[in-house]
Design an enzyme around this catalytic site. Structure first.
Site, PDB file in Angstrom:
ATOM      1  N   GLU A  58      -5.259  -4.934  10.522  1.00 44.84           N
ATOM      2  CA  GLU A  58      -4.215  -3.936  10.760  1.00 44.84           C
ATOM      3  C   GLU A  58      -4.504  -3.179  12.052  1.00 44.84           C
ATOM      4  O   GLU A  58      -5.295  -2.219  12.054  1.00 44.84           O
ATOM      5  CB  GLU A  58      -4.164  -2.929   9.602  1.00 44.84           C
ATOM      6  CG  GLU A  58      -3.849  -3.549   8.264  1.00 44.84           C
ATOM      7  CD  GLU A  58      -3.296  -2.517   7.296  1.00 44.84           C
ATOM      8  OE1 GLU A  58      -2.162  -2.708   6.835  1.00 44.84           O
ATOM      9  OE2 GLU A  58      -3.978  -1.512   7.031  1.00 44.84           O
ATOM     10  N   HIS A  76      -9.431   1.126   4.882  1.00 41.22           N
ATOM     11  CA  HIS A  76      -8.163   1.312   5.605  1.00 41.22           C
ATOM     12  C   HIS A  76      -8.418   2.283   6.758  1.00 41.22           C
ATOM     13  O   HIS A  76      -9.213   3.212   6.634  1.00 41.22           O
ATOM     14  CB  HIS A  76      -7.098   1.862   4.651  1.00 41.22           C
ATOM     15  CG  HIS A  76      -5.732   1.865   5.259  1.00 41.22           C
ATOM     16  ND1 HIS A  76      -5.343   2.813   6.182  1.00 41.22           N
ATOM     17  CD2 HIS A  76      -4.687   1.018   5.114  1.00 41.22           C
ATOM     18  CE1 HIS A  76      -4.097   2.537   6.568  1.00 41.22           C
ATOM     19  NE2 HIS A  76      -3.680   1.458   5.945  1.00 41.22           N
ATOM     20  N   ASN A  88       0.871  -1.185   0.000  1.00 42.73           N
ATOM     21  CA  ASN A  88       0.000   0.000   0.000  1.00 42.73           C
ATOM     22  C   ASN A  88       0.902   1.227   0.000  1.00 42.73           C
ATOM     23  O   ASN A  88       1.511   1.546   1.013  1.00 42.73           O
ATOM     24  CB  ASN A  88      -0.882  -0.054   1.253  1.00 42.73           C
ATOM     25  CG  ASN A  88      -1.679   1.221   1.463  1.00 42.73           C
ATOM     26  OD1 ASN A  88      -1.780   2.068   0.570  1.00 42.73           O
ATOM     27  ND2 ASN A  88      -2.251   1.351   2.656  1.00 42.73           N
ATOM     28  N   TRP A  89       0.966   1.881  -1.150  1.00 41.42           N
ATOM     29  CA  TRP A  89       1.857   3.048  -1.255  1.00 41.42           C
ATOM     30  C   TRP A  89       1.265   4.303  -0.621  1.00 41.42           C
ATOM     31  O   TRP A  89       1.938   5.314  -0.514  1.00 41.42           O
ATOM     32  CB  TRP A  89       2.200   3.312  -2.729  1.00 41.42           C
ATOM     33  CG  TRP A  89       3.276   2.420  -3.262  1.00 41.42           C
ATOM     34  CD1 TRP A  89       3.798   1.310  -2.645  1.00 41.42           C
ATOM     35  CD2 TRP A  89       3.989   2.541  -4.503  1.00 41.42           C
ATOM     36  NE1 TRP A  89       4.772   0.749  -3.425  1.00 41.42           N
ATOM     37  CE2 TRP A  89       4.908   1.487  -4.583  1.00 41.42           C
ATOM     38  CE3 TRP A  89       3.909   3.440  -5.574  1.00 41.42           C
ATOM     39  CZ2 TRP A  89       5.763   1.304  -5.667  1.00 41.42           C
ATOM     40  CZ3 TRP A  89       4.753   3.265  -6.659  1.00 41.42           C
ATOM     41  CH2 TRP A  89       5.675   2.212  -6.706  1.00 41.42           C
ATOM     42  N   LYS A  90      -0.023   4.254  -0.260  1.00 40.28           N
ATOM     43  CA  LYS A  90      -0.691   5.427   0.325  1.00 40.28           C
ATOM     44  C   LYS A  90      -0.490   6.638  -0.594  1.00 40.28           C
ATOM     45  O   LYS A  90      -0.449   6.472  -1.811  1.00 40.28           O
ATOM     46  CB  LYS A  90      -0.178   5.668   1.754  1.00 40.28           C
ATOM     47  CG  LYS A  90      -0.236   4.380   2.591  1.00 40.28           C
ATOM     48  CD  LYS A  90       0.018   4.588   4.049  1.00 40.28           C
ATOM     49  CE  LYS A  90      -0.099   3.249   4.763  1.00 40.28           C
ATOM     50  NZ  LYS A  90      -0.040   3.373   6.209  1.00 40.28           N
ATOM     51  N   SER A 150       3.497  -2.189  10.226  1.00 38.78           N
ATOM     52  CA  SER A 150       4.951  -2.268  10.480  1.00 38.78           C
ATOM     53  C   SER A 150       5.571  -3.611  10.111  1.00 38.78           C
ATOM     54  O   SER A 150       6.497  -4.074  10.780  1.00 38.78           O
ATOM     55  CB  SER A 150       5.270  -1.908  11.938  1.00 38.78           C
ATOM     56  OG  SER A 150       4.919  -0.555  12.202  1.00 38.78           O
ATOM     57  N   GLY A 154       2.702   2.187  10.758  1.00 38.97           N
ATOM     58  CA  GLY A 154       3.683   3.264  10.633  1.00 38.97           C
ATOM     59  C   GLY A 154       4.422   3.593  11.918  1.00 38.97           C
ATOM     60  O   GLY A 154       5.086   4.625  12.015  1.00 38.97           O
ATOM     61  N   GLU A 184      -6.843   4.703   7.800  1.00 37.12           N
ATOM     62  CA  GLU A 184      -6.620   6.114   7.453  1.00 37.12           C
ATOM     63  C   GLU A 184      -7.833   6.689   6.730  1.00 37.12           C
ATOM     64  O   GLU A 184      -8.150   7.878   6.877  1.00 37.12           O
ATOM     65  CB  GLU A 184      -5.330   6.244   6.624  1.00 37.12           C
ATOM     66  CG  GLU A 184      -4.103   6.004   7.505  1.00 37.12           C
ATOM     67  CD  GLU A 184      -2.884   5.470   6.788  1.00 37.12           C
ATOM     68  OE1 GLU A 184      -2.820   5.561   5.547  1.00 37.12           O
ATOM     69  OE2 GLU A 184      -1.980   4.956   7.486  1.00 37.12           O
ATOM     70  N   GLY A 206       4.975   1.273   4.432  1.00 36.85           N
ATOM     71  CA  GLY A 206       6.281   1.882   4.184  1.00 36.85           C
ATOM     72  C   GLY A 206       7.274   0.979   3.469  1.00 36.85           C
ATOM     73  O   GLY A 206       7.971   1.423   2.538  1.00 36.85           O
TER      74      GLY A 206
HETATM   75  P1  PGA Z   1       3.020   0.261   7.525  1.00 35.72           P
HETATM   76  O1  PGA Z   1       1.535   0.480   6.932  1.00 35.72           O
HETATM   77  O2  PGA Z   1       3.540  -1.030   6.948  1.00 35.72           O
HETATM   78  O3  PGA Z   1       3.805   1.447   7.022  1.00 35.72           O
HETATM   79  O4  PGA Z   1       2.891   0.208   8.999  1.00 35.72           O
HETATM   80  C1  PGA Z   1       0.654  -0.589   6.778  1.00 35.72           C
HETATM   81  C2  PGA Z   1      -0.655  -0.122   6.213  1.00 35.72           C
HETATM   82  O5  PGA Z   1      -1.169   0.930   6.653  1.00 35.72           O
HETATM   83  O6  PGA Z   1      -1.230  -0.770   5.322  1.00 35.72           O
END
Ligand code: PGA
Length: 251
Positions: A168, A98, A12-14, A213, A174, A100, A235
């Protein structure tokens, strides 16, 4: 992991990535060798602006997905993208719900459920994300919170072919903090129990990814936990070397 469930490592590049970043997808394709491709699927979800170029670079070897879709097919919804548009651009999957998006855009379980149905109508695999907050974990509510999210976010008619669940924990995204493999297995087991109660034997074939993470150095332990069928990586999916190192946990 059951032999019947083919692992999926998804990135997931966000809101990261410009045209120059598409080269990382070419590098991922080159590194996704026969030994790896025999065992797992890879999916990369760049920002929607890059889906077309990402799909070209992926050469059909790595799936390309979007990070959200609208509930409708088309219409007066300025700035939004439908599942049909994303599929037309080259996506075969979409991340939905997600944390976010739930936080930044107030997406409810009902919204996520409607989006998953829209994704299916557009021919996309729905990757439905769930996870508890730090406070909910501290209060010992994590299993109940996640089970309720799965109940309300996953539509009827979900199958192993049209739906993937991603667990998640919000506090792990993150942050560099990760649950223990036993903690992950506990929640994945609770998710599978909800799926089994709703979908019967079909639930045994449904993939449940862990996200939050995931890095090359913890991938083996997290992905080896019971009922974990892959990873959703933020990330560490931006660089081909890191993403491939995580995927190689399956070798
Ligand atoms: P992260 O993000 O690997 O940077 O913790 C995971 C995600 O939000 O899908």
């Amino acid at each position: 992991m059951s032999a019947a469930r083919r692992p999926l490592v998804a990135g997931n590049w966000k809101m990261n990535g410009l045209k120059a970043s598409v080269g990382e997808i070419g590098a991922m394709v080159r590194g996704f060798d026969a030994a790896l491709a025999a065992k797992i699927d890879l999916l990369i979800c760049p920002p929607a602006t890059l889906i077309g170029q990402a799909a070209a670079a992926a050469e059909g070897k790595i799936a390309v997905g979007a990070q959200d879709c609208h509930t409708k097919e088309k219409g007066a919804h300025t700035g939004d993208l439908s599942a049909q548009m994303l599929a037309d651009a080259g996506a075969t999957a979409v991340l939905l719900g997600h944390s976010e998006r739930r936080a930044d855009h107030g997406e409810s379980d009902a919204t996520v459920r409607a989006k998953a149905e829209a994704a299916w109508r557009g021919g996309l695999l729905a990757v439905i994300c769930v996870g508890e907050s730090a406070d909910q974990r501290k209060a010992g509510q994590h299993k109940d919170v996640v089970a309720a999210q799965v109940q309300a976010s996953v539509p009827d008619n979900a199958t192993a072919e049209n739906t993937v669940i991603a667990y998640e924990p919000i506090w792990a995204i993150g942050t560099g903090l990760v649950p223990t493999p036993a903690d992950v297995a506990e929640v994945h087991g609770a998710i599978r129990a909800v799926l089994a109660q709703r979908f019967g034997a079909t639930a045994q074939g449904m993939r449940i990814l862990y996200g939050g993470s995931v890095k090359p150095d913890n991938a083996k332990a997290l992905l080896g936990a019971t009922d974990v069928d892959g990873a959703l990586v933020g990330g560490a999916s931006l660089k081909a070397d890191d993403f491939l190192a995580i995927a190689r946990a399956y070798l």
